[in-house]
Design an enzyme around this catalytic site. Sequence first.
Site, PDB file in Angstrom:
ATOM      1  N   GLY A  94       0.836  -1.189   0.000  1.00 55.48           N
ATOM      2  CA  GLY A  94       0.000   0.000   0.000  1.00 55.48           C
ATOM      3  C   GLY A  94       0.876   1.245   0.000  1.00 55.48           C
ATOM      4  O   GLY A  94       2.096   1.175   0.140  1.00 55.48           O
ATOM      5  N   ASP A  96       2.125   5.258  -1.466  1.00 52.36           N
ATOM      6  CA  ASP A  96       2.570   5.896  -2.701  1.00 52.36           C
ATOM      7  C   ASP A  96       4.074   5.664  -2.884  1.00 52.36           C
ATOM      8  O   ASP A  96       4.553   4.556  -2.733  1.00 52.36           O
ATOM      9  CB  ASP A  96       2.209   7.393  -2.660  1.00 52.36           C
ATOM     10  CG  ASP A  96       2.073   8.006  -4.041  1.00 52.36           C
ATOM     11  OD1 ASP A  96       3.102   8.203  -4.703  1.00 52.36           O
ATOM     12  OD2 ASP A  96       0.933   8.273  -4.463  1.00 52.36           O
ATOM     13  N   HIS A 100      14.370   4.459  -0.247  1.00 52.55           N
ATOM     14  CA  HIS A 100      15.196   3.699   0.687  1.00 52.55           C
ATOM     15  C   HIS A 100      16.655   3.911   0.311  1.00 52.55           C
ATOM     16  O   HIS A 100      16.984   4.031  -0.875  1.00 52.55           O
ATOM     17  CB  HIS A 100      14.891   2.197   0.615  1.00 52.55           C
ATOM     18  CG  HIS A 100      13.508   1.844   1.020  1.00 52.55           C
ATOM     19  ND1 HIS A 100      12.937   2.280   2.189  1.00 52.55           N
ATOM     20  CD2 HIS A 100      12.565   1.081   0.411  1.00 52.55           C
ATOM     21  CE1 HIS A 100      11.701   1.800   2.278  1.00 52.55           C
ATOM     22  NE2 HIS A 100      11.452   1.084   1.207  1.00 52.55           N
ATOM     23  N   ALA A 165       8.636   6.077   7.312  1.00 55.05           N
ATOM     24  CA  ALA A 165       7.595   5.726   6.341  1.00 55.05           C
ATOM     25  C   ALA A 165       7.159   4.282   6.550  1.00 55.05           C
ATOM     26  O   ALA A 165       7.959   3.441   6.973  1.00 55.05           O
ATOM     27  CB  ALA A 165       8.128   5.907   4.925  1.00 55.05           C
ATOM     28  N   MET A 166       5.883   4.010   6.248  1.00 57.22           N
ATOM     29  CA  MET A 166       5.344   2.650   6.378  1.00 57.22           C
ATOM     30  C   MET A 166       4.482   2.299   5.186  1.00 57.22           C
ATOM     31  O   MET A 166       3.801   3.150   4.628  1.00 57.22           O
ATOM     32  CB  MET A 166       4.485   2.529   7.639  1.00 57.22           C
ATOM     33  CG  MET A 166       5.274   2.553   8.899  1.00 57.22           C
ATOM     34  SD  MET A 166       4.255   2.262  10.351  1.00 57.22           S
ATOM     35  CE  MET A 166       5.475   2.565  11.598  1.00 57.22           C
ATOM     36  N   LEU A 179       8.516  -0.983   7.312  1.00 57.89           N
ATOM     37  CA  LEU A 179       8.799   0.410   7.658  1.00 57.89           C
ATOM     38  C   LEU A 179      10.252   0.760   7.381  1.00 57.89           C
ATOM     39  O   LEU A 179      11.124  -0.113   7.307  1.00 57.89           O
ATOM     40  CB  LEU A 179       8.475   0.664   9.129  1.00 57.89           C
ATOM     41  CG  LEU A 179       9.290  -0.114  10.164  1.00 57.89           C
ATOM     42  CD1 LEU A 179      10.520   0.689  10.616  1.00 57.89           C
ATOM     43  CD2 LEU A 179       8.441  -0.465  11.374  1.00 57.89           C
ATOM     44  N   ALA A 180      10.479   2.054   7.223  1.00 58.68           N
ATOM     45  CA  ALA A 180      11.833   2.585   7.012  1.00 58.68           C
ATOM     46  C   ALA A 180      12.015   3.800   7.906  1.00 58.68           C
ATOM     47  O   ALA A 180      11.362   4.824   7.716  1.00 58.68           O
ATOM     48  CB  ALA A 180      12.032   2.961   5.549  1.00 58.68           C
ATOM     49  N   CYS A 196       5.622   9.853  -0.295  1.00 61.02           N
ATOM     50  CA  CYS A 196       4.320   9.263   0.056  1.00 61.02           C
ATOM     51  C   CYS A 196       3.166  10.017  -0.610  1.00 61.02           C
ATOM     52  O   CYS A 196       2.023   9.933  -0.161  1.00 61.02           O
ATOM     53  CB  CYS A 196       4.121   9.200   1.561  1.00 61.02           C
ATOM     54  SG  CYS A 196       5.443   8.304   2.383  1.00 61.02           S
TER      55      CYS A 196
END
Length: 236
Positions: A94, A96, A100, A165-166, A179-180, A196
């Site tokens: 999920g 946008d 990384h 972010a997830m 996650l990051a 995102c």
Amino acid sequence: MMEVKQNKKIEIKELGFKDYKETWDYQEQLFKEILDIKVKNRRENTQIETPNYLLSVEHPHVYTLGKSGDVSNLLINENQLEEKGAKFYKINRGGDITYHGPGQMVIYPILDLDNFFTDIHKYLRLLEETVILVLRDYGVKAERSEGETGVWLDVGTPFARKICAMGVRASRWVTMHGLALNVNADLGYFDNIVPCGIKEKAVTSLNVELGENYVDMEEVKQKFLDYFNELFDAEF
């Protein structure tokens, strides 16, 4: 059908510095392994325990676009990607677009939530809470932002910025992606995307917030695992 016993043990897999696509393929392999066991249990009325995994990794520079994302949120072309030593993938989580790269703690829990709780909303909130508790240990007040996944600082102010972010995928209560958390991230790479899909919101990193050149990644990771263990009532 006989009830399968819950297995709260999670095997941690330290992948080090690994290409995004290779890691994604490995996630898919573990994900399928768990799904196959669940299908077998249902069809054959067996009680085989499903395993759980937690992958810890750092990636070379890469941009990934979730299945509901808009490719126009990537602001550079293929040649510019190559110049920056970055790759780009459309993926099945999920969310946008996200980035990384080195200096980022990336965690992919591949869990059978039947072993814990069958509630994706709760799963996401606990992932956020784990990161919030880690950041609190460094004196950084982090929180959720209503209607936006991930972990943020100074929510509701002109200075709101995202630090974690997830994006997850789940099928038959088996999870992948994750996650990051920006620990020592090069924030310049975020300038090449609308992170995102959210415009006019900044991104930050723990070392920037602490005014330090470098934060011990292994220490951050250990804190994350300790809080994850506690919140998920898991066993490592």
